[in-house]
Design a protein around this motif. Sequence first.
Motif, PDB file in Angstrom:
ATOM      1  N   THR A 274     -87.114  -1.863  -1.178  1.00  0.00           N
ATOM      2  CA  THR A 274     -87.291  -1.228  -2.483  1.00  0.00           C
ATOM      3  C   THR A 274     -88.777  -0.964  -2.720  1.00  0.00           C
ATOM      4  OG1 THR A 274     -85.474  -2.592  -3.238  1.00  0.00           O
ATOM      5  CG2 THR A 274     -86.779  -1.511  -4.951  1.00  0.00           C
TER       6      THR A 274
ATOM      7  N   ALA B  99     -80.635   3.027  -3.842  1.00  0.00           N
ATOM      8  CA  ALA B  99     -81.522   1.851  -3.801  1.00  0.00           C
ATOM      9  C   ALA B  99     -81.641   1.330  -2.373  1.00  0.00           C
ATOM     10  CB  ALA B  99     -80.995   0.761  -4.734  1.00  0.00           C
TER      11      ALA B  99
ATOM     12  N   GLU C  90     -86.592   3.014  -6.093  1.00  0.00           N
ATOM     13  CA  GLU C  90     -86.589   2.248  -7.341  1.00  0.00           C
ATOM     14  C   GLU C  90     -85.835   3.052  -8.392  1.00  0.00           C
ATOM     15  OE1 GLU C  90     -90.369  -0.348  -8.140  1.00  0.00           O
ATOM     16  OE2 GLU C  90     -90.962   1.458  -7.066  1.00  0.00           O
ATOM     17  N   LEU C  91     -85.084   2.353  -9.238  1.00  0.00           N
ATOM     18  CA  LEU C  91     -84.211   3.067 -10.177  1.00  0.00           C
ATOM     19  C   LEU C  91     -84.660   2.933 -11.624  1.00  0.00           C
ATOM     20  CD1 LEU C  91     -80.670   2.006  -8.854  1.00  0.00           C
ATOM     21  CD2 LEU C  91     -81.958   4.075  -8.270  1.00  0.00           C
TER      22      LEU C  91
ATOM     23  N   ALA D  89     -81.917  -3.541  -6.972  1.00  0.00           N
ATOM     24  CA  ALA D  89     -83.082  -2.694  -7.250  1.00  0.00           C
ATOM     25  C   ALA D  89     -83.897  -3.371  -8.339  1.00  0.00           C
ATOM     26  CB  ALA D  89     -82.631  -1.314  -7.715  1.00  0.00           C
TER      27      ALA D  89
ATOM     28  N   MET E 254     -85.615  -2.908 -12.598  1.00  0.00           N
ATOM     29  CA  MET E 254     -85.008  -1.667 -13.070  1.00  0.00           C
ATOM     30  C   MET E 254     -85.080  -1.577 -14.603  1.00  0.00           C
ATOM     31  SD  MET E 254     -81.258  -0.235 -12.252  1.00  0.00           S
ATOM     32  CE  MET E 254     -80.473  -0.979 -13.638  1.00  0.00           C
TER      33      MET E 254
END
Length: 382
Positions: free
Chosen positions: A168, A192, A197-198, A228, A231
């Motif tokens: 990540t 992810a 990265e979310l 992830a 987040m």
Amino acid sequence: MKKVILIRYGEISLKGLNRRYFEDILKKNIARRLRPFSDARIKKVQSRMEIHLTDSDECDVIAAIKDVFGIAYISKAYVVESEMGKIEQAALALYKDGKTFKVETRRGDKCFHLTSPEISRQVGGYILKNTQNAKVDVHHPEILIEVEVRKETYVYATSIKGRAGLPTGTGGTSALLLSGGIDSPVAGYMMASRGVELVSIYFHSSPYTAEEAKEKVIELAKILACYAPQMKLFVVPFTEIQESIIESCDIEYLTILMRRMMMRIAQDIACREGALSLITGESLGQVASQTMQSIQATNAVADLPVFRPLIGLDKIMTINMAKEIGTYEVSIRPYEDCCTIFTPKHPQTKPTIKSVLYEEEKLGDYQVLCRKAAEEAERYQF
Ligand code: ATP
Ligand code: MG
């Protein structure tokens, strides 16, 4: 005999000159998970990482790192000098009498005086000689003892499969349109796993959608954040937009117009958050809003690339993945989504851009509504 937790990579080991970059980020991600274990020390060795512990429980440490993307296998291993006597002792320590076993060797150090099959045979012989009921089974051994001869030698008997993928933070940031359904969490997970990265975005239509629907999405986001880390979730108030579509436009176009608004708002938030792409859980042909024509009409409002990792997946495959990553049970809770609540009996399945624009124009200055919704979004950090 030193005991370590041995970490092996998958795809990272195929990287050429920039492998160091991927390794350094992986190390940082592992270190973050190891914060609660103050005695844990990570050592980078050639294409591997070792975790050294003094007090912490190995199983607790493995549980903490097992979902870190970039790790292919985790093993409890002995590290010994690359010398046959030491290797044999370590292998014997891993063997449990009465079980069938097999020894497999990989010789990274080609200068070592024995070949891989010779090492396996000699170590196997040592175990047979020093136990009562040992039996070799090369096809289905109960214990597989692996020997990796390098500058030092690793000997291990249990390997846990990691999630592989890329660490990540190596793949940029993407904004995930996260509904409460089965698909979008899986889509987020898939991206992810490529190091992305979310930032998640959920469109909430209170009071048409229950508070529980929002809670459900928050829970899904928490699960995704295990994969992830760090987040963010934005909960966007969508009621005003939805009402204005219902009031002004042909109801057959409701879903497609809502999707276009979602894309615009998601893009706005994505840009503010430094995300370079969007992700949706769309799968071709699954529902009316996911025909090629509908996807074209939705896509037309996006300048950022839109990733749809589920586009060619069968629903059953997606469900299996959702079960595996732990989102399924939450996703199937029966709270209605903003998209299902006013769904027309006969939605447009093959809208043309021209007809969509015609309907959208009836909304007047929808940009103001979109901007307002983006600005009023609630922000959560996991
Ligand atoms: P999902 O299971 O992810 O809800 P779905 O099969 O129900 O997907 P749709 O309802 O057509 O499909 O939605 C397609 C995609 O649009 C979703 O996967 C998601 O990415 C996005 N989306 C739909 N509704 C919302 C929402 N309320 N908030 C955020 N994104 C949404
Ligand atoms: Mg849905």
